[in-house]
Design a protein around this motif. Structure first.
Motif, mmCIF file in Angstrom:
data_model
loop_
_atom_site.group_PDB
_atom_site.id
_atom_site.type_symbol
_atom_site.label_atom_id
_atom_site.label_comp_id
_atom_site.label_asym_id
_atom_site.label_seq_id
_atom_site.Cartn_x
_atom_site.Cartn_y
_atom_site.Cartn_z
ATOM 1 N N ARG A 109 0.856 -1.179 0.000
ATOM 2 C CA ARG A 109 0.000 0.000 0.000
ATOM 3 C C ARG A 109 0.894 1.231 0.000
ATOM 4 O O ARG A 109 2.031 1.204 0.463
ATOM 5 N N PHE A 110 0.353 2.330 -0.483
ATOM 6 C CA PHE A 110 1.130 3.563 -0.577
ATOM 7 C C PHE A 110 1.589 4.056 0.783
ATOM 8 O O PHE A 110 2.670 4.586 0.922
ATOM 9 N N ASP A 111 0.761 3.873 1.799
ATOM 10 C CA ASP A 111 1.127 4.418 3.104
ATOM 11 C C ASP A 111 2.211 3.609 3.804
ATOM 12 O O ASP A 111 2.676 3.988 4.865
ATOM 13 N N ASN A 112 2.650 2.498 3.217
ATOM 14 C CA ASN A 112 3.765 1.740 3.776
ATOM 15 C C ASN A 112 5.107 2.195 3.215
ATOM 16 O O ASN A 112 6.139 1.673 3.609
ATOM 17 N N ILE A 113 5.092 3.115 2.286
ATOM 18 C CA ILE A 113 6.328 3.662 1.739
ATOM 19 C C ILE A 113 6.662 4.914 2.537
ATOM 20 O O ILE A 113 5.832 5.811 2.680
ATOM 21 N N GLN B 79 4.615 13.227 -0.933
ATOM 22 C CA GLN B 79 3.154 13.200 -0.937
ATOM 23 C C GLN B 79 2.630 13.433 -2.352
ATOM 24 O O GLN B 79 1.643 12.820 -2.772
ATOM 25 N N GLU B 80 3.322 14.291 -3.100
ATOM 26 C CA GLU B 80 2.961 14.532 -4.496
ATOM 27 C C GLU B 80 3.181 13.263 -5.319
ATOM 28 O O GLU B 80 2.355 12.905 -6.162
ATOM 29 N N VAL B 81 4.297 12.559 -5.056
ATOM 30 C CA VAL B 81 4.571 11.293 -5.741
ATOM 31 C C VAL B 81 3.451 10.299 -5.433
ATOM 32 O O VAL B 81 2.943 9.632 -6.332
ATOM 33 N N PHE B 82 3.052 10.195 -4.174
ATOM 34 C CA PHE B 82 1.997 9.254 -3.793
ATOM 35 C C PHE B 82 0.686 9.566 -4.504
ATOM 36 O O PHE B 82 -0.034 8.663 -4.918
ATOM 37 N N ARG B 83 0.363 10.847 -4.624
ATOM 38 C CA ARG B 83 -0.873 11.227 -5.319
ATOM 39 C C ARG B 83 -0.805 10.810 -6.789
ATOM 40 O O ARG B 83 -1.784 10.300 -7.346
ATOM 41 N N LYS B 84 0.364 11.018 -7.414
ATOM 42 C CA LYS B 84 0.526 10.619 -8.819
ATOM 43 C C LYS B 84 0.443 9.105 -8.962
ATOM 44 O O LYS B 84 -0.172 8.594 -9.903
ATOM 45 N N VAL B 85 1.071 8.400 -8.043
ATOM 46 C CA VAL B 85 1.056 6.937 -8.085
ATOM 47 C C VAL B 85 -0.376 6.430 -7.958
ATOM 48 O O VAL B 85 -0.797 5.531 -8.686
ATOM 49 N N GLU B 86 -1.127 7.004 -7.048
ATOM 50 C CA GLU B 86 -2.515 6.592 -6.847
ATOM 51 C C GLU B 86 -3.338 6.811 -8.115
ATOM 52 O O GLU B 86 -4.162 5.984 -8.492
ATOM 53 N N LYS B 87 -3.060 7.918 -8.786
ATOM 54 C CA LYS B 87 -3.794 8.241 -10.007
ATOM 55 C C LYS B 87 -3.435 7.266 -11.139
ATOM 56 O O LYS B 87 -4.322 6.731 -11.804
ATOM 57 N N GLY C 207 14.261 8.239 -10.878
ATOM 58 C CA GLY C 207 14.827 8.539 -9.574
ATOM 59 C C GLY C 207 16.221 7.968 -9.470
ATOM 60 O O GLY C 207 16.596 7.062 -10.213
ATOM 61 N N ASP C 208 16.981 8.506 -8.549
ATOM 62 C CA ASP C 208 18.343 8.021 -8.326
ATOM 63 C C ASP C 208 18.305 6.591 -7.801
ATOM 64 O O ASP C 208 17.287 6.120 -7.281
ATOM 65 N N SER C 209 19.430 5.924 -7.895
ATOM 66 C CA SER C 209 19.558 4.569 -7.389
ATOM 67 C C SER C 209 19.276 4.555 -5.887
ATOM 68 O O SER C 209 19.751 5.411 -5.146
ATOM 69 N N GLY C 210 18.473 3.601 -5.449
ATOM 70 C CA GLY C 210 18.176 3.470 -4.032
ATOM 71 C C GLY C 210 17.032 4.325 -3.531
ATOM 72 O O GLY C 210 16.790 4.393 -2.326
ATOM 73 N N THR C 211 16.298 4.976 -4.422
ATOM 74 C CA THR C 211 15.204 5.852 -3.982
ATOM 75 C C THR C 211 13.859 5.141 -3.893
ATOM 76 O O THR C 211 12.878 5.758 -3.517
ATOM 77 N N GLY C 212 13.819 3.862 -4.226
ATOM 78 C CA GLY C 212 12.574 3.106 -4.056
ATOM 79 C C GLY C 212 11.718 2.984 -5.300
ATOM 80 O O GLY C 212 10.501 2.833 -5.197
ATOM 81 N N LYS C 213 12.332 3.009 -6.463
ATOM 82 C CA LYS C 213 11.558 2.875 -7.701
ATOM 83 C C LYS C 213 10.828 1.522 -7.741
ATOM 84 O O LYS C 213 9.696 1.442 -8.186
ATOM 85 N N GLU C 214 11.484 0.482 -7.227
ATOM 86 C CA GLU C 214 10.850 -0.838 -7.201
ATOM 87 C C GLU C 214 9.623 -0.838 -6.292
ATOM 88 O O GLU C 214 8.601 -1.443 -6.606
ATOM 89 N N LEU C 215 9.717 -0.154 -5.148
ATOM 90 C CA LEU C 215 8.574 -0.072 -4.237
ATOM 91 C C LEU C 215 7.403 0.652 -4.893
ATOM 92 O O LEU C 215 6.248 0.248 -4.738
#
Length: 180
Positions: free
Chosen positions: A38-42, A50-58, A70-78
């Motif tokens: 879920r988004f709130d676990n990131i 928060q802006e990223v989460f809104r875009k992801v949700e959309k 995003g840079d390496s290690g920023t959580g792109k996989e998540l």
């Protein structure tokens, strides 16, 4: 059948109980996966996150191809997993492939699959990661490292949702959402 063989009945009952336990465990694990991504676990409380989460949700609600930067290690996989598990494809496969970790000469076969005899060592037909993701999502990590000839094949797949295994001339229609 009568007369009842108690030993046989006991075996049947044990199998039924074991199958029921497996079904329940499967349901529980799927629920945990859904909860985990879920988004709130990131972690991220800044305004930008928060802006990223809104875009992801959309974008999770659509079937659009998504480029995650995003840079390496920023959580792109998540983020990719969150998009998949919040989409209508959540019950279908999420296939992840790191394009930089597979040698260039094997990546085409890994993505598109191959037919028996397509090259030395191809002793049997193998479906590729794209075909394995049919109905679900394909996450192409480090996509910028793809060789130019492979990008042409990938572009055809992205435009037409059609692939050809290496060594084949037969088109295979697939329904795959791509995150990269």
């Amino acid at each position: 059948t009568k007369p009842i063989d108690l030993d046989e009945l006991l075996i049947i009952l044990r199998r039924a109980l074991k199958e029921k336990a497996l079904v329940e465990e499967n349901r529980e694990l799927k629920s945990k996966i859904h909860h985990t991504y879920r988004f709130d676990n990131i972690i991220g409380v800044s305004g930008r996150m928060q802006e990223v989460f809104r875009k992801v949700e959309k974008v999770a609600k659509s079937d659009a191809t998504v480029l995650i930067r995003g840079d390496s290690g920023t959580g792109k996989e998540l983020i990719a997993r969150a998009i998949h598990y919040q989409s209508r494809r959540e019950g279908k496969p999420l296939i992840e492939i790191n394009c930089a970790s597979i040698p260039e000469n094997l990546l085409e076969s890994e993505l598109f699959g191959h037919e028996k005899g397509a090259f030395t060592g191809a002793v049997q037909r193998q479906i590729g990661r794209i075909e394995a993701a049919d109905g679900g999502t394909l996450f192409l990590d480090e996509i910028g490292d793809l060789a130019m000839p492979l990008q042409v094949n990938l572009l055809r797949f992205l435009q037409e949702q059609v692939i050809q295994r290496v060594g084949s001339t037969k088109d295979i229609k697939v329904d795959v959402r791509v995150l990269a």
